[in-house]
Design a protein around this motif. Structure first.
Motif, PDB file in Angstrom:
ATOM      1  N   VAL A 184      47.318   7.818  48.664  1.00  0.00           N
ATOM      2  CA  VAL A 184      48.042   6.546  48.713  1.00  0.00           C
ATOM      3  C   VAL A 184      49.469   6.727  48.196  1.00  0.00           C
ATOM      4  CG1 VAL A 184      48.134   4.179  47.828  1.00  0.00           C
ATOM      5  CG2 VAL A 184      45.950   5.161  48.522  1.00  0.00           C
ATOM      6  N   GLN A 185      49.622   7.476  47.104  1.00  0.00           N
ATOM      7  CA  GLN A 185      50.952   7.696  46.537  1.00  0.00           C
ATOM      8  C   GLN A 185      51.858   8.419  47.532  1.00  0.00           C
ATOM      9  OE1 GLN A 185      51.760   6.323  43.632  1.00  0.00           O
ATOM     10  NE2 GLN A 185      49.655   5.599  43.484  1.00  0.00           N
ATOM     11  N   THR A 186      51.292   9.381  48.260  1.00  0.00           N
ATOM     12  CA  THR A 186      52.076  10.093  49.275  1.00  0.00           C
ATOM     13  C   THR A 186      52.533   9.140  50.368  1.00  0.00           C
ATOM     14  OG1 THR A 186      50.914  12.184  48.874  1.00  0.00           O
ATOM     15  CG2 THR A 186      52.006  11.945  51.006  1.00  0.00           C
ATOM     16  N   LEU A 187      51.636   8.252  50.796  1.00  0.00           N
ATOM     17  CA  LEU A 187      51.983   7.282  51.838  1.00  0.00           C
ATOM     18  C   LEU A 187      53.081   6.330  51.344  1.00  0.00           C
ATOM     19  CD1 LEU A 187      51.063   6.545  54.747  1.00  0.00           C
ATOM     20  CD2 LEU A 187      49.587   4.808  53.721  1.00  0.00           C
ATOM     21  N   GLU A 188      52.974   5.896  50.100  1.00  0.00           N
ATOM     22  CA  GLU A 188      53.963   4.979  49.515  1.00  0.00           C
ATOM     23  C   GLU A 188      55.357   5.582  49.492  1.00  0.00           C
ATOM     24  OE1 GLU A 188      53.086   3.622  45.624  1.00  0.00           O
ATOM     25  OE2 GLU A 188      51.319   2.478  46.201  1.00  0.00           O
ATOM     26  N   ASN A 189      55.432   6.877  49.210  1.00  0.00           N
ATOM     27  CA  ASN A 189      56.724   7.521  48.967  1.00  0.00           C
ATOM     28  C   ASN A 189      57.216   8.347  50.146  1.00  0.00           C
ATOM     29  OD1 ASN A 189      56.881   6.605  46.174  1.00  0.00           O
ATOM     30  ND2 ASN A 189      55.216   8.035  45.766  1.00  0.00           N
ATOM     31  N   SER A 190      56.826   7.960  51.356  1.00  0.00           N
ATOM     32  CA  SER A 190      57.204   8.734  52.539  1.00  0.00           C
ATOM     33  C   SER A 190      57.325   7.826  53.754  1.00  0.00           C
ATOM     34  CB  SER A 190      56.149   9.814  52.816  1.00  0.00           C
ATOM     35  OG  SER A 190      54.936   9.201  53.269  1.00  0.00           O
TER      36      SER A 190
END
Length: 381
Positions: free
Chosen positions: A245-251
């Motif tokens: 989820v964090q990767t999706l948020e920051n990309s």
């Protein structure tokens, strides 16, 4: 004392309402700015908690209404995932009292309210939230397909995650189970009705249809920024899923998919025979997709909500290989080159093969034929 909370994300709003009610505050909530200012006039709160990014009337417009139109000095605490410095400065220029960036702990929120209002709102230890109970930046809906899972469902783990991560919603899809899975799910949900739901399918349609129905069900709720799915046996750790989820948020990715790649520093375990078959199948899948995915079949994926229509609107061809079909549909919708840029395959730190897997070795052999069916269908479609 009276508090008005305004936020378009129900999961966040209900968590704030519950906490402040427990602490003895008289609280009212509104899920948009227009309702919020109407409540402000009627309720006359001692403090307003408001989000910034809301459809229609933004949080800053609510602040303008209070400060400029009503010329009131009611304390305003902004609770938002917007980290734009200009927006934050604009808020303070308008006269807000504090700005909290999500994700943020409930206890920190209460401490800031105490400071603004000059009160002590923690009268007894039982109302102190766990230190890691967090209000998330975005709302995430997770579909968990279940078929005859009564022996493997870890209720404690699911309840713990839903309690600590305020902004996540777990939707369990009972896929026509013939054991007591539904009863286990109902007990699991008790006391967590705001963050856990059950979608019951009377007949078994397979994992692909269970996930599809669950995603379509959650997509009707506009508060979810991201939607994904996770295996009921928790072979993928919640910590790893949160990192997806964090990767999706920051990309700029549209989909982030977990990958069970064995490597140093990762705890990835599979049965030896299963590992050999998986490698063979993955090579065939890479050939069909024309994209270098190492592991399409990992049961942990998260995507932005605008992916629901192009991916989940139509039924999948197979009961198990829908992950491959997801990537085929992305390829068809965006074209191969753009699809490769929009999908991230992220290695997991932990993945444990769980006993009682529904996929037998015989099924694994059938998969090769089904892959041929997928290749033909999407080539001719």
């Amino acid at each position: 004392m009276k508090i008005l909370a305004i936020d378009d994300q129900q999961l966040i709003l209900l968590s704030v309402e519950k906490k402040l009610t427990e602490l003895g505050f008289d609280i009212r909530i509104a899920d948009n700015g227009t309702k919020g200012i109407a409540l402000y006039d009627k309720f006359q709160p001692d403090l307003v908690i408001v989000d910034i990014n809301m459809p229609g009337m933004s949080g800053l417009e609510v602040v303008k209404y209070i400060r400029l139109e009503k010329t009131q000095d009611t304390p305003v605490l902004v609770l938002s995932g917007n980290t734009n410095e200009h927006v934050i400065v604009d808020g303070f220029d308008l006269g807000i009292n504090d700005y909290m960036k999500k994700p943020v702990g409930l206890n920190e929120m209460v401490a800031r309210i105490d400071r603004i209002l000059g009160v002590c709102s923690l009268p007894s230890p039982e109302y102190v939230s766990p230190a890691n109970q967090m209000l998330q930046k975005y709302c995430v809906g997770i579909v968990i397909p279940c078929y005859n899972e009564e022996e493997r469902l870890s209720s404690v783990e699911f309840q713990k995650f839903a309690t600590e991560n305020l902004g996540y919603h777990l939707c369990f899809v009972n896929d026509g189970s013939t054991d007591n899975t539904l009863e286990v799910l109902e007990k699991l949900r008790k006391g967590n009705e705001d963050t856990i739901s059950i979608y019951n399918c009377e007949h078994n349609g397979g994992k692909a249809e269970a996930v599809r129905q669950g995603v379509l069900h959650l997509s009707k709720d506009p508060q979810f920024n991201y939607l994904g799915y996770l295996d009921a046996d928790l072979s993928t750790d919640f910590r790893d899923f949160d990192e997806l989820v964090q990767t999706l948020e920051n990309s700029d990715f549209k989909i982030v998919s977990g990958s069970r790649i064995s490597r140093m520093g990762a705890n990835i375990t599979k049965e030896s025979a299963r590992k050999i078959i998986s490698k063979t199948i993955n090579l065939i899948i890479q050939k069909i997709l024309g994209m270098p995915f190492k592991d399409t079949q990992c049961g942990a994926k998260i995507m932005k909500s605008d992916m629901v229509s192009p991916i989940f609107e139509k039924k999948f061809l197979t009961r198990w290989l829908f992950d491959v079909e997801i990537f085929m549909r992305m390829k068809k919708f965006y074209g191969k080159d753009q699809a490769k840029d929009l999908i991230c395959e992220q290695p997991l730190k932990r993945w444990i093969h769980a006993d009682g897997s529904k996929l037998s070795m015989k099924d694994s052999i059938k998969i090769i034929g089904q892959l041929g069916q997928i290749a033909f269908h999407y080539k001719s479609a």
